[in-house]
Design an enzyme around this catalytic site. Structure first.
Site, PDB file in Angstrom:
ATOM      1  N   HIS A 130      -3.702  12.394  13.964  1.00 12.28           N
ATOM      2  CA  HIS A 130      -3.888  11.268  13.046  1.00 12.28           C
ATOM      3  C   HIS A 130      -5.127  10.445  13.434  1.00 12.28           C
ATOM      4  O   HIS A 130      -6.000  10.192  12.594  1.00 12.28           O
ATOM      5  CB  HIS A 130      -2.635  10.383  13.066  1.00 12.28           C
ATOM      6  CG  HIS A 130      -2.700   9.198  12.156  1.00 12.28           C
ATOM      7  ND1 HIS A 130      -2.120   9.196  10.902  1.00 12.28           N
ATOM      8  CD2 HIS A 130      -3.287   7.985  12.297  1.00 12.28           C
ATOM      9  CE1 HIS A 130      -2.353   8.023  10.319  1.00 12.28           C
ATOM     10  NE2 HIS A 130      -3.048   7.263  11.151  1.00 12.28           N
ATOM     11  N   GLU A 131      -5.201  10.041  14.695  1.00 10.81           N
ATOM     12  CA  GLU A 131      -6.323   9.186  15.109  1.00 10.81           C
ATOM     13  C   GLU A 131      -7.640   9.956  15.050  1.00 10.81           C
ATOM     14  O   GLU A 131      -8.659   9.403  14.629  1.00 10.81           O
ATOM     15  CB  GLU A 131      -6.081   8.603  16.505  1.00 10.81           C
ATOM     16  CG  GLU A 131      -4.860   7.682  16.606  1.00 10.81           C
ATOM     17  CD  GLU A 131      -4.848   6.521  15.597  1.00 10.81           C
ATOM     18  OE1 GLU A 131      -5.907   6.132  15.093  1.00 10.81           O
ATOM     19  OE2 GLU A 131      -3.744   5.996  15.318  1.00 10.81           O
ATOM     20  N   HIS A 134      -8.928  10.041  11.553  1.00  7.82           N
ATOM     21  CA  HIS A 134      -9.700   8.844  11.174  1.00  7.82           C
ATOM     22  C   HIS A 134     -11.162   8.971  11.605  1.00  7.82           C
ATOM     23  O   HIS A 134     -12.069   8.594  10.861  1.00  7.82           O
ATOM     24  CB  HIS A 134      -9.112   7.591  11.825  1.00  7.82           C
ATOM     25  CG  HIS A 134      -7.876   7.077  11.146  1.00  7.82           C
ATOM     26  ND1 HIS A 134      -7.776   6.957   9.778  1.00  7.82           N
ATOM     27  CD2 HIS A 134      -6.700   6.625  11.648  1.00  7.82           C
ATOM     28  CE1 HIS A 134      -6.585   6.455   9.469  1.00  7.82           C
ATOM     29  NE2 HIS A 134      -5.898   6.256  10.584  1.00  7.82           N
ATOM     30  N   HIS A 140      -5.720   6.766   5.307  1.00  4.09           N
ATOM     31  CA  HIS A 140      -4.285   7.014   5.222  1.00  4.09           C
ATOM     32  C   HIS A 140      -3.932   7.735   3.931  1.00  4.09           C
ATOM     33  O   HIS A 140      -4.564   7.539   2.893  1.00  4.09           O
ATOM     34  CB  HIS A 140      -3.509   5.698   5.362  1.00  4.09           C
ATOM     35  CG  HIS A 140      -3.532   5.186   6.766  1.00  4.09           C
ATOM     36  ND1 HIS A 140      -3.540   3.857   7.092  1.00  4.09           N
ATOM     37  CD2 HIS A 140      -3.563   5.870   7.939  1.00  4.09           C
ATOM     38  CE1 HIS A 140      -3.583   3.735   8.414  1.00  4.09           C
ATOM     39  NE2 HIS A 140      -3.597   4.940   8.942  1.00  4.09           N
ATOM     40  N   CYS A 168      -5.804  16.369   2.323  1.00  2.00           N
ATOM     41  CA  CYS A 168      -6.527  15.875   3.499  1.00  2.00           C
ATOM     42  C   CYS A 168      -7.306  16.998   4.192  1.00  2.00           C
ATOM     43  O   CYS A 168      -8.410  16.777   4.690  1.00  2.00           O
ATOM     44  CB  CYS A 168      -5.583  15.194   4.478  1.00  2.00           C
ATOM     45  SG  CYS A 168      -4.987  13.600   3.870  1.00  2.00           S
TER      46      CYS A 168
HETATM   47 ZN   LIG Z   1      -3.999   5.477  10.826  1.00  2.00          ZN
HETATM   48 ZN   LIG Z   2      -2.712  13.914   3.423  1.00  2.00          ZN
END
Ligand SMILES: [Zn+2]
Ligand SMILES: [Zn+2]
Length: 177
Positions: A130-131, A134, A140, A168
């Site tokens: 996740h990080e 980014h 998000h 994503c």
């Molecule tokens: Zn986040």
């Molecule tokens: Zn996604």
């Protein structure tokens, strides 16, 4: 060859670090290398809150400077906060080079549940991805199963998967091709 450097900060479980170092390659396209641990930065500690300020630690991580850095991912055992939140699981430059997450609230023992290293590994891989997502410009995602979903509780973390959703994944490839 550029590398994703993993930087343990303070005391962390070496088994978790090794696991992440192996698994991250499955989701991102760069090999990883684990750096020697650095001490918990005293300048980031808030005595009243008994937590470390995430933004301050990111500033420390920014000081690392080798020629082949793709990303630096800090992993800390202590609990983190940022100005507007009572706690954060992690923080990252979005986009940028540096990211950070905490193992503190990923441990079931934090919630008075029995120790479970496999669960911590799973949760840690989600937060790491996740990080780092980014840092690769991803924001998000509304899909609660996507790793880029903004988890506000440990149930949210458990509910999501370790990887990017199809949307994503496409964005990640588009931004980083
Ligand atoms: Zn986040
Ligand atoms: Zn996604």
């Amino acid at each position: 060859m550029k590398l994703i450097y993993i930087l343990p900060i303070g005391q962390t479980d070496p088994k978790i670090i090794r696991y992440l170092s192996k698994q991250l390659l499955g989701y991102l396209h760069f090999p990883t290398k684990v750096l020697g641990a650095i001490a918990l930065p005293a300048s980031a500690y808030d005595k009243n809150r008994q937590q470390y300020r995430a933004g301050q630690i990111i500033r420390e991580i920014r000081l690392f400077d080798f020629s082949n850095i793709e990303k630096v991912l800090g992993i800390i055992g202590a609990d983190l906060y940022s100005e507007d939140f009572s706690f954060v699981y992690g923080e990252a430059e979005a986009p940028g080079r540096n990211a950070l997450f905490s193992l503190a609230r990923l441990d079931p023992q934090y919630y008075d549940q029995p120790a479970n290293q496999e669960l911590v590994k799973k949760r840690a891989l989600k937060e790491a991805t996740h990080e780092l997502g980014h840092t690769y410009s991803l924001s998000h995602c509304p899909d609660t199963h996507c790793v880029m979903y903004y988890a506000q509780s440990i149930e949210d973390v458990d509910n999501k998967e370790e990887k990017f959703c199809a949307r994503c994944q496409k964005l990640y490839e588009m931004y980083n091709s």
